[in-house]
Design an enzyme around this catalytic site. Structure first.
Site, short mmCIF file in Angstrom:
data_model
loop_
_atom_site.label_atom_id
_atom_site.label_comp_id
_atom_site.label_asym_id
_atom_site.label_seq_id
_atom_site.Cartn_x
_atom_site.Cartn_y
_atom_site.Cartn_z
N HIS A 37 -15.87 25.10 -9.87
CA HIS A 37 -15.25 26.13 -10.73
C HIS A 37 -15.86 26.09 -12.14
CE1 HIS A 37 -11.80 25.27 -7.86
NE2 HIS A 37 -11.91 26.59 -7.76
N ASP A 150 -17.66 30.41 -0.68
CA ASP A 150 -16.87 31.41 0.06
C ASP A 150 -17.77 32.63 0.26
OD1 ASP A 150 -14.08 30.17 0.15
OD2 ASP A 150 -14.60 29.98 -1.95
N SER A 185 -14.61 21.42 -2.75
CA SER A 185 -13.50 22.31 -2.40
C SER A 185 -12.21 21.59 -2.74
CB SER A 185 -13.53 22.60 -0.89
OG SER A 185 -12.29 23.11 -0.47
N SER A 186 -11.23 22.36 -3.17
CA SER A 186 -9.91 21.77 -3.46
C SER A 186 -9.33 21.15 -2.19
CB SER A 186 -8.96 22.84 -3.99
OG SER A 186 -9.49 23.38 -5.17
N ARG A 187 -9.73 21.66 -1.04
CA ARG A 187 -9.16 21.16 0.22
C ARG A 187 -9.77 19.82 0.64
NH1 ARG A 187 -8.74 27.10 1.42
NH2 ARG A 187 -6.50 27.49 1.55
O1 PAF Z 1 -11.71 31.91 -4.14
C1 PAF Z 1 -10.55 31.82 -4.57
O2 PAF Z 1 -10.18 30.85 -5.24
C2 PAF Z 1 -9.56 32.93 -4.27
O3 PAF Z 1 -9.76 33.45 -2.99
C3 PAF Z 1 -9.57 34.06 -5.33
C4 PAF Z 1 -10.91 34.78 -5.37
C5 PAF Z 1 -9.25 33.48 -6.68
C6 PAF Z 1 -8.50 35.11 -4.99
O4 PAF Z 1 -7.24 34.55 -4.92
#
Ligand code: PAF
Length: 280
Positions: A37, A150, A185-187
């Site tokens: 992020h 994603d 990934s957060s997961r």
């Molecule tokens: O990728 C994400 O974290 C989510 O799918 C998003 C784009 C913020 C929409 O909720």
């Protein structure tokens, strides 16, 4: 850095920035921020004068049996990291703010959101496009930055922006990985230590598939073998396939460009990854 919860505060602030001639970039997130992020924020800062980060765990993109309730929420830590990155404004709306009582409107792409995650997570992309559309309406950014991890989400959002004539440049940022190749990934934090040790096999398989395809291998045969190998190691695959990198349609035999997409479960944790490749 300002933090706002209300749409009215967000709109007022951005009106002010725009009146000063500032360009705006939006980084939509669900929080629990990691290095992936933060790279999106860094990219946004290179693109625009004023960077907005949204933090909202969007309920409509989770199916009833999925991890909405246990999705990690770490707002204080997120805000500290965003302040360090010098984001300009963080928008942290409530569910009621983004989905006013009585909401009846959805935004949905068709073809591109149907295969892969669209078929293993029915309704997921409708939730994503609806919330991203709301964020775009509120922020009216010049740029919006999304991670390539994603991959299908990025393709779906590009399609929506194109189809709905949104004057927003959609930017895809490369995936950040741990040193062993696992996509951040957060997961990942759901994984047990044993599962965490196995998880980098996903990226290793993608790399091996890309090499074998570049050497002339048949995409379907290669995916069949890789699927069997990963399954033998304890992965449960939703999909593993080559696709056209723009349309996500099945790959033509003579194709020179491809993306390999995978979604695989380790226990109850679903991991996704992808790799773009070319040959010829
Ligand atoms: O990728 C994400 O974290 C989510 O799918 C998003 C784009 C913020 C929409 O909720």
């Amino acid at each position: 850095m300002q933090v706002v919860q209300l749409n009215s505060a967000l709109i007022g602030n951005l009106r002010h920035q725009r009146s000063k001639g500032q360009s705006i970039a939006l980084v939509p997130t669900m929080g629990n921020l990691h290095q992936g992020h933060l790279q999106l924020v860094k990219r946004a800062k290179q693109l625009a004068d004023f960077v907005v980060v949204s933090i909202f765990v969007n309920p409509t993109q989770f199916a009833a049996h999925e991890d909405l309730d246990r999705y990690p929420r770490t707002l204080e830590q997120d805000l500290r990291q965003l302040a360090e990155m010098e984001a300009d404004l963080v928008y942290t709306p409530s569910v009621e703010e983004l989905y006013p009582a009585g909401s009846q409107t959805w935004v949905e792409t068709l073809g591109i959101s149907e295969p892969f995650c669209g078929s293993s997570r029915p309704g997921h992309f409708r939730g994503v496009t609806t919330v991203v559309n709301k964020l775009f309406n509120l922020v009216q950014p010049d740029y919006a930055v999304f991670g390539k991890k994603d991959y299908q989400q990025l393709a779906v959002i590009r399609q929506m922006a194109r189809d709905l004539l949104m004057p927003i440049e959609i930017i895809g940022q490369d995936t950040e990985r741990d040193s062993d190749g696992l996509a951040l990934s957060s997961r990942n934090q759901y994984l047990s230590p044993d599962q965490r040790q196995l998880a980098p096999m996903i990226y290793l398989s993608l790399q091996q598939l890309a090499t074998a395809w570049q050497q002339g291998g048949d995409a379907d045969d290669l995916c069949g073998q890789a699927n069997a190998e990963l399954t033998a190691q304890g992965f449960d695959l939703d999909y593993l396939a080559f696709a056209d990198p723009l349309s996500l349609q099945p790959l033509a035999p003579e194709a020179q460009q491809a993306v390999i997409l995978i979604a695989a479960r380790l226990g109850s944790t679903r991991l996704i990854d992808n790799l773009e490749c070319s040959r010829g």
